[in-house]
Design an enzyme around this catalytic site. Structure first.
Site, PDB file in Angstrom:
ATOM      1  N   LYS A  55     -17.809  -8.728   1.175  1.00 13.96           N
ATOM      2  CA  LYS A  55     -18.639  -9.842   1.029  1.00 13.96           C
ATOM      3  C   LYS A  55     -18.046 -10.328  -0.275  1.00 13.96           C
ATOM      4  CE  LYS A  55     -23.535 -10.234   2.638  1.00 13.96           C
ATOM      5  NZ  LYS A  55     -23.160 -11.528   3.361  1.00 13.96           N
TER       6      LYS A  55
ATOM      7  N   ARG B 299     -28.390  -8.552  13.280  1.00 16.63           N
ATOM      8  CA  ARG B 299     -28.662  -8.675  14.411  1.00 16.63           C
ATOM      9  C   ARG B 299     -28.369  -7.468  15.478  1.00 16.63           C
ATOM     10  NH1 ARG B 299     -24.833 -14.085  14.562  1.00 16.63           N
ATOM     11  NH2 ARG B 299     -25.732 -13.483  12.383  1.00 16.63           N
TER      12      ARG B 299
HETATM   13  N1  BES Z   1     -27.708 -10.691   3.920  1.00 17.53           N
HETATM   14  C1  BES Z   1     -27.098 -11.403   4.903  1.00 17.53           C
HETATM   15  C2  BES Z   1     -27.240 -12.959   4.959  1.00 17.53           C
HETATM   16  C3  BES Z   1     -28.339 -13.182   3.821  1.00 17.53           C
HETATM   17  C4  BES Z   1     -27.648 -13.762   2.967  1.00 17.53           C
HETATM   18  C5  BES Z   1     -29.263 -12.383   2.900  1.00 17.53           C
HETATM   19  C6  BES Z   1     -27.632 -13.881   1.824  1.00 17.53           C
HETATM   20  C7  BES Z   1     -29.843 -13.330   1.843  1.00 17.53           C
HETATM   21  C8  BES Z   1     -28.863 -14.056   1.151  1.00 17.53           C
HETATM   22  C9  BES Z   1     -26.360 -11.223   6.082  1.00 17.53           C
HETATM   23  O1  BES Z   1     -26.256  -9.705   6.531  1.00 17.53           O
HETATM   24  C10 BES Z   1     -25.394 -11.682   6.251  1.00 17.53           C
HETATM   25  O2  BES Z   1     -23.959 -11.317   5.536  1.00 17.53           O
HETATM   26  N2  BES Z   1     -24.846 -13.285   7.742  1.00 17.53           N
HETATM   27  C11 BES Z   1     -23.759 -13.871   7.455  1.00 17.53           C
HETATM   28  C12 BES Z   1     -23.589 -13.781   9.574  1.00 17.53           C
HETATM   29  C13 BES Z   1     -22.046 -14.521   9.515  1.00 17.53           C
HETATM   30  C14 BES Z   1     -21.397 -13.461   8.878  1.00 17.53           C
HETATM   31  C15 BES Z   1     -22.459 -15.032  10.902  1.00 17.53           C
HETATM   32  C16 BES Z   1     -23.902 -14.568   6.980  1.00 17.53           C
HETATM   33  O3  BES Z   1     -25.017 -15.480   7.084  1.00 17.53           O
HETATM   34  O4  BES Z   1     -23.130 -15.345   6.059  1.00 17.53           O
HETATM   35 ZN    ZN Z   2     -24.077  -9.533   6.379  1.00 21.33          ZN
END
Ligand code: BES
Ligand code: ZN
Ligand code: MG
Length: 523
Positions: free
Chosen positions: A297, A371
């Site tokens: 991230k 997921r």
């Molecule tokens: N933990 C994150 C989602 C999240 C984002 C929670 C902001 C709380 C605040 C999750 O694991 C994630 O990073 N999801 C990605 C999915 C994408 C790579 C398909 C996302 O939301 O960008």
């Molecule tokens: Zn994630």
């Protein structure tokens, strides 16, 4: 010099007179009181008092109305004003405005607005009294002791145990004002206690979410849960990596590989109903820190990813409330816990892993990890033949884009369960909004170059929360499945007035209310 001294002498004389007028033989209690008022009709008219406030006004011989005339004309909804030395028993009184009288269900807002107004107004008064140093507070139930207790207890939460003592908020003792209806005090007290337990359980969830990832590893999470829930009649089992391997949880294990912290799988059991009453299964995403893994991230605000175990925290909080309130339901909780970290052992984009149910998954983005662990936890939960499965996960940034912090996004194959959950949210103020589980999204995740499914939809960023839900659907067979994407409601700035800044523990209270409703009429 002389004038202030004289004033002080006068104040203590006044106090003496008042104390003795009201309680000729008893000791003065230095307590704070929060009382409710309804919005005044005209601009210059006085606010209307609640029954508790009216009663207090009587016993203080009209001092409350007298001081209100001076201090609280035109008090706005959700605002509070402190009156000092306003009566005999209470040193400081926070007068709060509940908005207009007689507010009920608001169909546009899908909200029991009167109750929500109570939570918000009471929270402002309680906080204000604490800020002026009051540590013993009594609250006007404002006609809904449950909501008043929730607003009060939620607003006084602070996670500050890692700060030096003098920066920590003091502990505040709270109680419910019942002097105005002695005949009903027990009933009011019971409803107050219900609200208190619900708020405390949400606060437990908030604490877990707020705790930094170095202080809340999967192991420590499992220890805290064991300690906090066993005492309330919940059976806790903690499984280790070897057990996950024996269960062939290849999807979950692929997420844990990059971290040096051992993963855990916590199973909770609370049997409050008949042996043959329908079993509810709760599943929660427990990523104690989500760096994104190899699909790292961006650095900004990555600290918020300590809260990526929000789903797990909600399972713990809800089961804590349900057990403490002795609700007559049977519930099991399933909590996969791990970190998502990059390392030489971490899963790479493009890797293919095999889930517990035998499906192969192409992991094209290691940041879509929630997921993966849920896939295995859901298929494991199914082996207990639950009547329904409800999972909660801070799953996608996309749900935050879609709904913000207003409401939780819900995906479900059951309209009757939806109706229970929807109504529960209107009552608790922590609302629910239904989202689509269309085939459209399923097609996007079931097309994969190398495997049965792909962990990111080929639609790119479009409908990201919907494709995540469609992915999970591939691992569930239950006819009553509900998936709650809670990433948008994970944190609060000031949108929910009674929550303050930080991790929210949403929607724990709604799950507790849902469990009550499902029990009453399962279908
Ligand atoms: N933990 C994150 C989602 C999240 C984002 C929670 C902001 C709380 C605040 C999750 O694991 C994630 O990073 N999801 C990605 C999915 C994408 C790579 C398909 C996302 O939301 O960008
Ligand atoms: Zn994630
Ligand atoms: Mg995550």
């Amino acid at each position: 010099m002389a004038a202030p001294l004289r004033r002080r002498a006068l104040v203590s004389l006044q106090r003496f007179v008042h104390n003795h007028r009201c309680f000729s033989s008893s000791v003065v209690n230095h307590k704070g009181l929060v009382v409710g008022t309804f919005k005044a009709a005209g601009k210059d008219s006085l606010p209307e008092l609640t029954p508790a406030a009216q009663h207090y006004d009587r016993v203080s011989e009209g001092r409350l109305t007298r001081d209100l005339k001076v201090a609280s004309r035109d008090l706005k909804k959700g605002k509070s004003r402190i009156l000092y030395n306003s009566g005999c028993e209470y040193e400081r009184i926070a007068v709060v405005c509940l908005g207009p009288r007689g507010v009920g269900y608001n169909p546009q807002e899908e909200l029991e607005e009167g109750r929500e107004n109570i939570r918000s107004a009471v929270s402002v008064g309680a906080r204000q009294l604490r800020d002026v140093g009051e540590i013993d507070i009594v609250l006007d139930p404002c006609g809904d002791p449950e909501a008043a207790a929730e607003g009060c207890m939620l607003s006084l939460f602070a996670y500050d145990e890692l700060k030096e003592k003098k920066k920590q908020k003091p502990h505040v003792k709270t109680g419910c004002y019942t002097d105005h209806c002695p005949g009903e005090s027990q009933k009011i007290e019971e409803r107050w206690q219900r609200g208190r337990v619900q708020a405390e359980s949400q606060n437990l969830g908030r604490m877990l979410m707020e705790m930094p990832a170095n202080k809340l590893t999967p192991l420590i999470f499992s220890q805290i849960v064991t300690e906090r829930l066993s005492s309330h009649g919940v059976t806790v089992k903690v499984r280790d990596q070897e057990w996950m391997e024996s269960e062939k949880m290849g999807a979950f294990l692929s997420v844990t590989r990059g971290s040096d912290e051992p993963p855990m799988f916590v199973e909770l059991e609370y049997i409050g109903g008949e042996a043959d009453s329908p079993l509810l299964a709760l599943v929660g995403k427990g990523v104690t820190f989500d760096s994104g893994g190899i699909s790292l991230k961006p650095g900004a605000n990555m600290d918020a990813m300590r809260g990526d175990m929000g789903g797990a925290a909600c399972v713990v909080g809800a089961m804590s409330a349900i057990a403490r309130l002795n609700l007559p339901v049977n519930i099991r909780g399933f909590i996969p816990l791990c970190e998502n970290m990059p390392s030489g052992k971490a899963t790479r984009p493009g890797d293919v892993v095999t889930a517990r149910n035998g499906k192969t998954i192409q992991v094209d983005n290691t940041d879509a990890e929630g997921r993966l662990l849920l896939a295995d936890a859901l298929s494991y939960a199914e082996t207990f033949n639950p009547f329904l499965i409800l999972d909660m996960a801070t799953l996608t940034g996309a749900i935050d884009v879609a709904l913000g912090s207003a409401v939780t996004g819900v995906y479900t194959n059951s309209s009757s369960m939806w109706s229970h959950l929807h109504q529960a949210g209107q009552l608790t103020g922590d609302r629910m909004w239904r989202m689509p589980l269309f085939n459209h999204y399923t097609k996007q995740v079931t097309e994969s170059q190398l495997a049965d499914v792909n962990n990111i939809g080929k639609g790119g960023r479009s409908g990201g929360s919907c494709t995540a839900a469609a992915f999970l659907k591939e691992f569930v067979t239950n006819e009553n499945w509900l998936h709650l994407d809670i990433a948008g409601v994970m944190m609060n700035k000031d949108e929910v007035p009674y929550l303050g800044k930080g991790m929210t523990g949403r929607p724990i209270r709604t799950i507790v209310e849902f469990a009550r409703r499902v029990k009453k009429s399962p279908s």
